[in-house]
Motif scaffolding. Structure first.
Motif, PDB file in Angstrom:
ATOM      1  N   LYS A  43      -4.527 103.416 101.564  1.00 28.27           N
ATOM      2  CA  LYS A  43      -5.491 103.581 102.643  1.00 28.27           C
ATOM      3  C   LYS A  43      -5.396 104.971 103.262  1.00 28.27           C
ATOM      4  N   SER A  44      -6.506 105.449 103.758  1.00 28.42           N
ATOM      5  CA  SER A  44      -6.546 106.731 104.454  1.00 28.42           C
ATOM      6  C   SER A  44      -6.027 106.551 105.873  1.00 28.42           C
ATOM      7  N   GLN A  46      -7.497 107.083 108.601  1.00 25.74           N
ATOM      8  CA  GLN A  46      -8.525 106.452 109.420  1.00 25.74           C
ATOM      9  C   GLN A  46      -8.516 104.937 109.268  1.00 25.74           C
ATOM     10  N   GLU A  47      -8.343 104.458 108.034  1.00 23.76           N
ATOM     11  CA  GLU A  47      -8.294 103.014 107.812  1.00 23.76           C
ATOM     12  C   GLU A  47      -7.020 102.407 108.379  1.00 23.76           C
ATOM     13  N   SER A  50      -7.443 101.684 111.962  1.00 24.93           N
ATOM     14  CA  SER A  50      -8.557 100.820 112.327  1.00 24.93           C
ATOM     15  C   SER A  50      -8.069  99.543 112.991  1.00 24.93           C
ATOM     16  N   PRO A  53      -8.391  95.836 110.169  1.00 22.89           N
ATOM     17  CA  PRO A  53      -7.893  96.185 108.835  1.00 22.89           C
ATOM     18  C   PRO A  53      -8.506  95.297 107.756  1.00 22.89           C
ATOM     19  N   THR A  54      -8.645  95.857 106.566  1.00 19.98           N
ATOM     20  CA  THR A  54      -9.201  95.142 105.426  1.00 19.98           C
ATOM     21  C   THR A  54      -8.153  95.043 104.323  1.00 19.98           C
ATOM     22  N   PRO A  57      -8.773  98.748 100.323  1.00 20.75           N
ATOM     23  CA  PRO A  57      -9.126 100.040 100.934  1.00 20.75           C
ATOM     24  C   PRO A  57     -10.571 100.429 100.627  1.00 20.75           C
ATOM     25  N   GLU A  58     -11.289 100.850 101.644  1.00 15.71           N
ATOM     26  CA  GLU A  58     -12.672 101.252 101.440  1.00 15.71           C
ATOM     27  C   GLU A  58     -12.768 102.583 100.709  1.00 15.71           C
ATOM     28  N   HIS A  59     -11.832 103.461 100.964  1.00 12.62           N
ATOM     29  CA  HIS A  59     -11.799 104.770 100.297  1.00 12.62           C
ATOM     30  C   HIS A  59     -10.361 105.016  99.808  1.00 12.62           C
TER      31      HIS A  59
END
Length: 285
Positions: A43-44, A46-47, A50, A53-54, A57-59
């Motif tokens: 995760k970055s 930024q994530e 957050s 949390p998910t 990872p989105e990115h």
């Protein structure tokens, strides 16, 4: 009358389903920390910051791994852990095999006392022995040295290795040793040529547990190793924590993933040999 077999089959199916459900729940329970660790490692920042949390990872990014290697000498620490854990595991098993054989085949008051002492020694907390252990290693000039930590791990793992191998030695039929003695083989030849091959599954299992125990050990490594070039992975991971306990979460997760991989690979490699040895023994029997 025909409904009775149906009810029996339904009960067996329900029982088996409950077993599979419990097993699935246990696997999820065990896998949750590892999955979350992998997710955090990619995760970055930024994530990671957050509030929602998910799991995925989105990115996805490898920046955490690059940062982990930039901040700490992970390569050297991994090599230290590999050398120390591997050496300790091999020496522990090498010493435990003849000792376990003697304790099982030569039953006496001394062997019974030794077996009891093996069990009692596993109850000692680390804190109880660290000061006298430190003084002994200091007199031997083994403080802050990899051989010194190997010696500690061998002594600490040996009782467990002995206790584990005794059950495998008992499973070897004494008639095989008697047949070897009739053919003129001595005790040492019998141990090496007859008993040792039959102990293959036990040797693999004991080696595996000894390696993982030494690889993951933290307290002795923290106290006995001071210089950064000698420190192990378990100690290096603490360097990602700030002075007030704040963690650099991304690099810490990435370094933890890297620290987990060798242990998992070692387990997977020996697991195949363990299964093959057990199946081979079953076929020969």
């Amino acid at each position: 009358m025909a409904s009775a077999p149906i009810r029996i089959r339904a009960g067996r199916f329900a029982g088996r389903g409950a077993q599979y459900l419990a097993l699935a729940g246990y696997i999820v329970f065990l896998a949750f920390p590892l999955v979350w660790l992998l997710s955090t490692a990619f995760k970055s920042p930024q994530e990671l910051g957050s509030i929602n949390p998910t799991w995925v990872p989105e990115h996805p990014t490898l920046d955490n791994f690059r940062s982990a290697f930039d901040q700490q000498p992970l390569g050297g620490a991994a090599l230290n852990s590999l050398l120390i854990a591997g050496s300790a595991a091999l020496i522990s098993v090498g010493l435990a095999v003849p000792a376990a054989y003697v304790l099982v085949r030569f039953r006496s008051a001394v062997s019974k006392a030794a077996t009891g002492w093996i069990l009692i020694s596993q109850m000692f907390p680390f804190v109880l022995v660290i000061i006298p252990l430190f003084l002994v290693l200091k007199n031997l000039h083994l403080i802050d040295s990899r051989p010194g930590l190997v010696l500690v791990y061998v002594v600490w793992n040996l009782p467990f290795a002995l206790w584990m191998l005794q059950s495998y030695v008992r499973a070897v039929p004494p008639s095989l040793e008697e047949a070897a003695a009739v053919d003129g083989a001595g005790r040492l030849r019998t141990l090496v040529s007859v008993v040792l091959p039959l102990l293959a599954p036990g040797l693999v299992a004991t080696l595996m547990f000894s390696f993982v125990s030494a690889w993951n050990e933290f307290f002795f490594a923290l106290v006995l190793l001071k210089s950064s070039e000698n420190q192990t992975m378990s100690v290096i991971l603490t360097k990602f924590l700030g002075a007030e306990g704040a963690a650099d979460l991304g690099p810490l997760a990435a370094a933890s993933v890297l620290a987990t991989i060798p242990s998992l690979l070692f387990f997977a490699l020996l697991q195949r040999k363990l299964t093959a040895g057990m199946l081979s023994g079953a076929v020969k029997g």
